[in-house]
Design an enzyme around this catalytic site. Structure first.
Site, PDB file in Angstrom:
ATOM      1  N   HIS B 191       0.803  -1.220   0.000  1.00  0.00           N
ATOM      2  CA  HIS B 191       0.000   0.000   0.000  1.00  0.00           C
ATOM      3  C   HIS B 191       0.835   1.269   0.000  1.00  0.00           C
ATOM      4  O   HIS B 191       0.445   2.270  -0.568  1.00  0.00           O
ATOM      5  CB  HIS B 191      -1.028  -0.008   1.125  1.00  0.00           C
ATOM      6  CG  HIS B 191      -0.453  -0.353   2.446  1.00  0.00           C
ATOM      7  ND1 HIS B 191      -0.515  -1.618   2.959  1.00  0.00           N
ATOM      8  CD2 HIS B 191       0.235   0.381   3.316  1.00  0.00           C
ATOM      9  CE1 HIS B 191       0.106  -1.643   4.109  1.00  0.00           C
ATOM     10  NE2 HIS B 191       0.572  -0.436   4.365  1.00  0.00           N
ATOM     11  N   ARG B 298      -8.485   0.529  -8.879  1.00  0.00           N
ATOM     12  CA  ARG B 298      -8.413  -0.349  -7.703  1.00  0.00           C
ATOM     13  C   ARG B 298      -9.393   0.197  -6.669  1.00  0.00           C
ATOM     14  O   ARG B 298      -9.424   1.387  -6.414  1.00  0.00           O
ATOM     15  CB  ARG B 298      -7.026  -0.314  -7.090  1.00  0.00           C
ATOM     16  CG  ARG B 298      -5.902  -0.638  -8.029  1.00  0.00           C
ATOM     17  CD  ARG B 298      -4.604  -0.630  -7.222  1.00  0.00           C
ATOM     18  NE  ARG B 298      -3.464  -0.915  -8.057  1.00  0.00           N
ATOM     19  CZ  ARG B 298      -2.680   0.019  -8.577  1.00  0.00           C
ATOM     20  NH1 ARG B 298      -2.920   1.288  -8.340  1.00  0.00           N
ATOM     21  NH2 ARG B 298      -1.660  -0.317  -9.321  1.00  0.00           N
ATOM     22  N   ARG B 334     -12.089  -2.654 -10.942  1.00  0.00           N
ATOM     23  CA  ARG B 334     -11.733  -3.981 -10.459  1.00  0.00           C
ATOM     24  C   ARG B 334     -12.393  -4.208  -9.102  1.00  0.00           C
ATOM     25  O   ARG B 334     -12.309  -3.354  -8.223  1.00  0.00           O
ATOM     26  CB  ARG B 334     -10.219  -4.099 -10.315  1.00  0.00           C
ATOM     27  CG  ARG B 334      -9.787  -5.476  -9.797  1.00  0.00           C
ATOM     28  CD  ARG B 334      -8.299  -5.613  -9.703  1.00  0.00           C
ATOM     29  NE  ARG B 334      -7.749  -4.789  -8.630  1.00  0.00           N
ATOM     30  CZ  ARG B 334      -6.442  -4.665  -8.389  1.00  0.00           C
ATOM     31  NH1 ARG B 334      -5.580  -5.275  -9.169  1.00  0.00           N
ATOM     32  NH2 ARG B 334      -6.022  -3.903  -7.405  1.00  0.00           N
ATOM     33  N   GLU B 433      -3.486 -13.396 -13.833  1.00  0.00           N
ATOM     34  CA  GLU B 433      -2.312 -13.230 -12.976  1.00  0.00           C
ATOM     35  C   GLU B 433      -1.896 -14.529 -12.301  1.00  0.00           C
ATOM     36  O   GLU B 433      -0.966 -14.554 -11.508  1.00  0.00           O
ATOM     37  CB  GLU B 433      -2.542 -12.119 -11.946  1.00  0.00           C
ATOM     38  CG  GLU B 433      -3.901 -12.150 -11.293  1.00  0.00           C
ATOM     39  CD  GLU B 433      -4.243 -10.871 -10.526  1.00  0.00           C
ATOM     40  OE1 GLU B 433      -3.347 -10.065 -10.265  1.00  0.00           O
ATOM     41  OE2 GLU B 433      -5.419 -10.703 -10.181  1.00  0.00           O
ATOM     42  N   ASN B 456       2.334  -7.968 -11.948  1.00  0.00           N
ATOM     43  CA  ASN B 456       2.957  -8.039 -10.617  1.00  0.00           C
ATOM     44  C   ASN B 456       2.756  -9.419  -9.996  1.00  0.00           C
ATOM     45  O   ASN B 456       3.697 -10.046  -9.546  1.00  0.00           O
ATOM     46  CB  ASN B 456       2.384  -6.974  -9.680  1.00  0.00           C
ATOM     47  CG  ASN B 456       2.679  -5.571 -10.162  1.00  0.00           C
ATOM     48  OD1 ASN B 456       3.244  -5.395 -11.238  1.00  0.00           O
ATOM     49  ND2 ASN B 456       2.307  -4.577  -9.391  1.00  0.00           N
ATOM     50  N   ASP B 457       1.505  -9.867  -9.979  1.00  0.00           N
ATOM     51  CA  ASP B 457       1.230 -11.183  -9.406  1.00  0.00           C
ATOM     52  C   ASP B 457       1.645 -12.304 -10.349  1.00  0.00           C
ATOM     53  O   ASP B 457       2.160 -13.327  -9.913  1.00  0.00           O
ATOM     54  CB  ASP B 457      -0.256 -11.321  -9.042  1.00  0.00           C
ATOM     55  CG  ASP B 457      -0.555 -10.719  -7.671  1.00  0.00           C
ATOM     56  OD1 ASP B 457       0.414 -10.516  -6.908  1.00  0.00           O
ATOM     57  OD2 ASP B 457      -1.722 -10.442  -7.371  1.00  0.00           O
ATOM     58  N   ARG B 467       8.545 -10.515  -3.990  1.00  0.00           N
ATOM     59  CA  ARG B 467       9.360  -9.339  -4.300  1.00  0.00           C
ATOM     60  C   ARG B 467       9.755  -8.544  -3.071  1.00  0.00           C
ATOM     61  O   ARG B 467      10.681  -7.746  -3.111  1.00  0.00           O
ATOM     62  CB  ARG B 467       8.568  -8.350  -5.172  1.00  0.00           C
ATOM     63  CG  ARG B 467       8.197  -8.861  -6.472  1.00  0.00           C
ATOM     64  CD  ARG B 467       7.536  -7.758  -7.231  1.00  0.00           C
ATOM     65  NE  ARG B 467       6.222  -7.440  -6.704  1.00  0.00           N
ATOM     66  CZ  ARG B 467       5.481  -6.467  -7.164  1.00  0.00           C
ATOM     67  NH1 ARG B 467       5.941  -5.685  -8.106  1.00  0.00           N
ATOM     68  NH2 ARG B 467       4.291  -6.241  -6.665  1.00  0.00           N
ATOM     69  N   CYS B 504      -1.633  -4.314 -17.079  1.00  0.00           N
ATOM     70  CA  CYS B 504      -1.714  -3.243 -16.095  1.00  0.00           C
ATOM     71  C   CYS B 504      -0.741  -3.376 -14.938  1.00  0.00           C
ATOM     72  O   CYS B 504      -0.821  -2.664 -13.965  1.00  0.00           O
ATOM     73  CB  CYS B 504      -3.135  -3.116 -15.554  1.00  0.00           C
ATOM     74  SG  CYS B 504      -3.682  -4.572 -14.664  1.00  0.00           S
TER      75      CYS B 504
END
Lengths: 118, 583
Positions: B191, B298, B334, B433, B456-457, B467, B504
């Site tokens: 976050h 998001r 999303r 993902e 990312n995922d 990560r 994205c």
């Protein structure tokens, strides 16, 4: 004032060692006496009336400690403190170590939820 | 000067004073008092110790009654620690001899003890440090009382330095005064990273333990490009960073001129550059930078910022604002993509040993159907005001996707019954993902209107790398040939079934990957608003044929390092070439 110093070596017998609760009991007892109390572990000398100092000794089960008392009531103090250590701080100190999963601040308190509800 | 290496999660350079936040949001500045104030300061200390002693006694009694004497004894030991004569002497002498403020003296002394405990070999003994921190917190709470400085009440420009920032802290930040973030833990996608990106301020996280070295007011540089935190920079370093910051500002100003130009390759292929947002207020930045739409909205901060599950109307108002501001441009919303742990909703922590493999995202929504329907109804209601599309995250099986669609249909029925208008043809998409989904992507593509690759995922799951773990973070690599292969497979399946695919993740905002992504067939890239001009700039300087050649070559390379080197070289060549031709 007669600066009488008496000393005796004791062995930590409770499985959890000299952790927070036993240290609390020890310091509370020590503070009931006028005498200066010192605890020695491998030449490291700490104030026996200071819980933080005692905890830094990290005295685990089997550790040998020398307790020194200096002052008018030194004999009585030494007797009482040695007795406390010898009996493992309290009868239930001989209980098994806690299970995993207890919160950090309670993890070394030697009772598990199971025992409590039994 | 001290340098700490962390993970760069939001680009740029910030230079300023440190604002140190501990886990409770306290600020403990290194403060000195006047000599004649020493007596007053000692009295404050004494009063705080008395107050905490009473608290501990009361807690001890209450706990003893509820759980038994042994539990009450926990507080008895803490009480003993608080009253420790040595401790009291040490704190008092820092105040009387060094003229430290009571807060600073308390913090310094207790942290020193905590460190001693933490260094003990015996694990049980070392845990006593928790007790020390607990006492410190209680004393500080008393001492700081009402004048506690917290993040919501910042009044000057600072760099926020913390072990970690909680979602509610980041959500309630007074954003006008935060220039940058530096945190000990955390990783990309956390976050802190998301908020920094939204605020367009530099951030470095996962830098390891460095908080003990920093005091409030210390000069600090956050290098969000290289992932560095520099404490007490020397003059030369400071000068070079000031110059760098200046350059970045002028570059950004130059790119601004691209705002109204299309992202179109030299041979006329249009690319849609969409924006990822978290907060409704970010739409202004999207519009200012010429984004073609919102590729990823998001919705997590609706849940985290407020501390309760948002009502249908709270959802709706947020969506409405975004949809209206985007004025007919697409907005992909999303649904909730959070772990259960972050929502304060059960499950007991021992069941979540691997939060990334646990109850999160669509899995959580499908368990909390009432909340899921609330969110879907709000999305449907917003759909009459513009081009709204709904997207389900972390789909790993076809049955999950079908279930989610059933819940969407139920939500439509709710609205029908209430006579509320919505778009019956609301486009439905899913995030790709999970590697399992990528393998069966042709089956998924038949059942959705669009796909969105969340790199990312996808990278984390495909390469099995966390990560935010510094020990293995170097294995996390968007340029890994396996990732390029997965993307190619997904885009091809989308093309075959005539559903469009967007990308994205963070990969899309790195200009190094722009050519290879276009070459792999992507026509929609969704990036943080800040990155829109830069990516558009790359698109306008390359041809489709060139990108396809780059992709073909990259796919044949063996390692991430080869791919990265190659892509860097290609990007540099393109930039050098066009600089030449515009001269």
């Amino acid at each position: 004032m007669s600066a009488l110093t008496v000393r005796r070596t004791v062995t930590i017998v409770n499985p959890q060692g000299l952790h927070a609760r036993p240290a609390d009991l020890f310091v509370r007892l020590a503070n009931q006496f006028q005498s200066t109390i010192e605890v020695v572990k491998n030449h490291e000398v700490v104030d026996g009336k200071s819980i933080l100092s005692i905890l830094t000794l990290a005295a685990v089960e089997g550790t040998q400690l020398e307790i020194c008392a200096t002052g008018d009531d030194a004999e009585a103090a030494l007797g009482a403190l040695c007795a406390l250590v010898d009996q493992g701080f309290s009868p239930d100190e001989a209980a098994p170590p806690p299970r995993d999963g207890m919160s950090a601040s309670t993890s070394d308190w030697n009772l598990s939820l199971d025992e409590r509800t039994q | 000067m001290q340098t700490f290496q962390g993970i760069a999660v939001s680009p740029g350079v910030a230079i300023g004073e440190a604002f140190v936040v501990d886990s409770e949001g306290f600020r403990i500045p290194r403060r000195f008092i006047e000599r004649d104030a020493v007596q007053d300061e000692l009295k404050r200390l004494e009063a705080s110790v008395e107050a905490v002693a009473i608290q501990l006694e009361q807690y001890g009694q209450a706990v003893a009654v509820q759980l038994g004497e042994q539990y009450g004894a926990i507080f008895s030991a803490q009480h003993q620690m608080l009253r420790d004569a040595r401790l009291q002497t040490e704190i008092s002498s820092l105040i009387s001899q060094r003229q430290y403020s009571a807060e600073y003296a308390v913090s310094r002394t207790l942290r020193r003890y905590a460190k001693v405990f933490q260094n003990l070999e015996n694990q049980h003994m070392a845990e006593r440090a928790h007790d020390i921190f607990d006492i410190e917190k209680r004393l500080l709470r008393e001492l700081l009382g009402g004048k506690r400085e917290d993040l919501a009440h910042l009044s000057s420009q600072v760099i926020v330095v913390a072990h970690d920032l909680t979602p509610s802290e980041t959500a309630n930040l007074n954003t006008n005064f935060v220039r940058g973030f530096a945190a000990e833990i955390g990783g990309p996608g956390g976050h802190t990273a998301i908020v920094a990106e939204a605020l367009e301020i530099p951030a470095v996280v996962g830098a390891g333990a460095f908080l003990n070295e920093v005091s409030g007011g210390d000069m600090l540089i956050v290098d969000g490009d290289r992932g560095r935190i520099i404490l007490h920079p020397d003059d030369a370093t400071l000068a070079s960073y000031r110059q760098q910051a200046e350059q970045q500002r002028s570059q950004a100003a130059q790119l601004e001129t691209l705002r109204d130009l299309p992202a179109e390759t030299l041979d006329g292929q249009k690319i849609a550059i969409m924006a990822n947002i978290e907060f409704p207020r970010e739409v202004d930045a999207c519009l200012a930078r010429g984004a073609n739409g919102i590729g990823l909205y998001r919705t997590e901060f609706l849940y985290l910022g407020s501390g309760h599950e948002p009502s249908e109307d709270e959802h709706y108002q947020a969506y409405l604002r975004v949809v209206q501001a985007m004025n007919g441009r697409p907005v992909v919303i999303r649904t909730l993509d959070l772990g259960a742990d972050k929502m304060g909703l059960s499950p007991r922590s021992e069941n979540e040993r691997n939060p990334f493999l646990g109850l999160r995202s669509i899995r959580l929504s499908l368990k909390n159907l009432a909340g899921f329907r609330t969110q879907l109804r709000a999305i449907l209601r917003a759909s009459v005001h513009g081009d709204v599309r709904v997207m389900f995250p972390l789909i790993s099986t076809l049955s999950e996707l079908r279930q989610a669609k059933v819940v969407l249909r139920d939500s439509m029925e709710d609205l029908d019954e209430a006579g509320i208008a919505y778009n019956r043809d609301l486009p439905i998409g899913m995030m790709v993902e999970v590697p399992a989904t990528a393998l069966l992507i042709d089956r998924f593509a038949r059942e959705v209107d669009f796909l969105s690759i969340g790199t990312n995922d996808l990278i984390q799951y495909a390469l099995a790398v966390d990560r935010s773990n510094r020990e293995v973070a170097s294995l996390y690599n968007a340029g890994d040939p396996s990732i390029l292969q997965l993307i190619k497979q997904i885009v091809n399946a989308g093309d075959e079934h005539r559903v469009h695919t967007s990308l994205c993740g963070q990969m899309s905002s790195n200009p190094m990957f722009t050519m290879v992504l276009i070459g792999l067939g992507l026509r929609y890239l969704s990036v943080p608003p800040m990155a829109v001009p830069e990516i558009k700039n790359v698109c306008r300087r390359v041809s489709l044929a060139q990108c396809e050649a780059v992709a073909e070559r990259a796919l044949r390379l063996d390692t991430a390092m080869e791919v990265n080197d190659y892509l860097k070289q290609e990007l540099l060549a393109v930039m050098a070439q066009t600089a030449e031709s515009t001269r």
